[in-house]
Enzyme design. Structure first.
Site, PDB file in Angstrom:
ATOM      1  N   LYS A 160      90.832  52.544  12.840  1.00 32.41           N
ATOM      2  CA  LYS A 160      90.591  53.974  12.626  1.00 32.41           C
ATOM      3  C   LYS A 160      89.424  54.120  11.646  1.00 32.41           C
ATOM      4  O   LYS A 160      89.439  53.547  10.554  1.00 32.41           O
ATOM      5  CB  LYS A 160      91.871  54.594  12.056  1.00 32.41           C
ATOM      6  CG  LYS A 160      92.014  56.067  12.297  1.00 32.41           C
ATOM      7  CD  LYS A 160      93.423  56.512  11.913  1.00 32.41           C
ATOM      8  CE  LYS A 160      93.599  57.992  12.039  1.00 32.41           C
ATOM      9  NZ  LYS A 160      94.892  58.410  11.505  1.00 32.41           N
TER      10      LYS A 160
HETATM   11  O1  G3P Z   1      96.954  61.018  10.761  1.00 30.08           O
HETATM   12  C1  G3P Z   1      96.113  62.086  10.715  1.00 30.08           C
HETATM   13  C2  G3P Z   1      96.693  63.475  10.770  1.00 30.08           C
HETATM   14  O2  G3P Z   1      97.588  63.587  11.834  1.00 30.08           O
HETATM   15  C3  G3P Z   1      97.162  64.054   9.479  1.00 30.08           C
HETATM   16  O3  G3P Z   1      98.001  65.161   9.603  1.00 30.08           O
HETATM   17  O4  G3P Z   1      99.569  66.861   8.698  1.00 30.08           O
HETATM   18  O5  G3P Z   1      98.273  65.391   7.108  1.00 30.08           O
HETATM   19  O6  G3P Z   1      97.147  67.190   8.387  1.00 30.08           O
HETATM   20  P1  G3P Z   1      98.260  66.200   8.376  1.00 30.08           P
END
Ligand code: G3P
Length: 226
Positions: free
Chosen positions: A83
């Site tokens: 990633k």
């Molecule tokens: O892994 C990346 C992403 O899905 C993060 O989500 O909820 O922290 O904005 P969030």
């Protein structure tokens, strides 16, 4: 649509995989910190529990460093996806890693223009963060729709991985938009299973079943006790 779990919580992944509907896992440095254990041991365990793609994030900011990290991460297990954040240096690194046959997931994507560049660099997956885009008053789902359309227009092979999903409605809308994958916290996957009418209907089916004349003997036979 493929379903990925967005977590580094090994137990939650084990439970999700046991459901038979989880196709992969995404992690990020914040999720790794939350898991509170060594990153390598966590990723290795996840990669063993989940046979599908498991994203592990690089932390370097220069292309050479990202490539170096990516080569190492990719060697940890065959299903690891490197990633990489959407930076100019990240794009250079994705191009290089792709040429070496290493799969990548370009993350922190907040515009169709960024997604177009990620696809041009050869990313295997692109991760638009729809919840975080909603958080700043923009329409996260439109971002997903636009990226899907651009990729279809030019037949890019990069898969659209809708990320930063916060609710079952996000999952459904991302599916309607044509996203290849939705990655979600385990809580959202649990919420997708639930419906009050399912619970209500089941309670009434079970109650009515008790009035069926041979309910007891049929139940015993189904249980293998007869
Ligand atoms: O892994 C990346 C992403 O899905 C993060 O989500 O909820 O922290 O904005 P969030």
């Amino acid at each position: 649509m493929k379903i990925f779990l967005d977590t580094a919580d090994v137990e939650a992944i084990r439970q999700g995989v046991a459901l038979g509907v989880v196709d992969g896992v995404t992690t990020n440095p914040t999720l790794a910190a939350k898991a509170g254990r060594g990153f390598k041991e966590t990723v290795l365990e996840i990669a063993e529990i989940c046979p599908g793609p498991v994203s592990a994030e690089t932390v370097g900011l220069e292309a050479d460093q990202i490539v170096k990290e990516g080569r190492i991460l990719a060697k940890w297990a065959p299903n690891i996806i490197v990633k990489v954040p959407l930076l100019a240096e990240g794009l250079k690194a994705v191009k290089q890693l792709t040429e070496e046959g290493i799969k990548t997931n370009v993350t922190l994507v907040f515009s169709p223009a960024q997604a177009l560049l990620a696809a041009k660099a050869g990313a295997t997956f692109v991760s638009p963060f729809l919840g975080r885009y909603d958080d700043i008053g923009q329409e996260g789902m439109q971002l997903v729709r636009d990226i899907v359309k651009i990729y279809r227009n030019y037949d890019f092979k990069t898969e659209v991985l809708a990320a930063s999903i916060r609710s079952p409605l996000h999952v459904v809308e991302a599916a309607l938009a044509g996203a290849d994958i939705g990655t979600m916290p385990p809580k959202v996957l649990e919420q997708m299973i639930q419906h009050p009418l399912t619970d209500k209907g089941l309670a009434s089916f079970l109650k009515d079943w008790e009035t069926v004349p041979d309910a007891k003997t049929v139940f015993e036979e189904l249980e293998g006790r007869r």
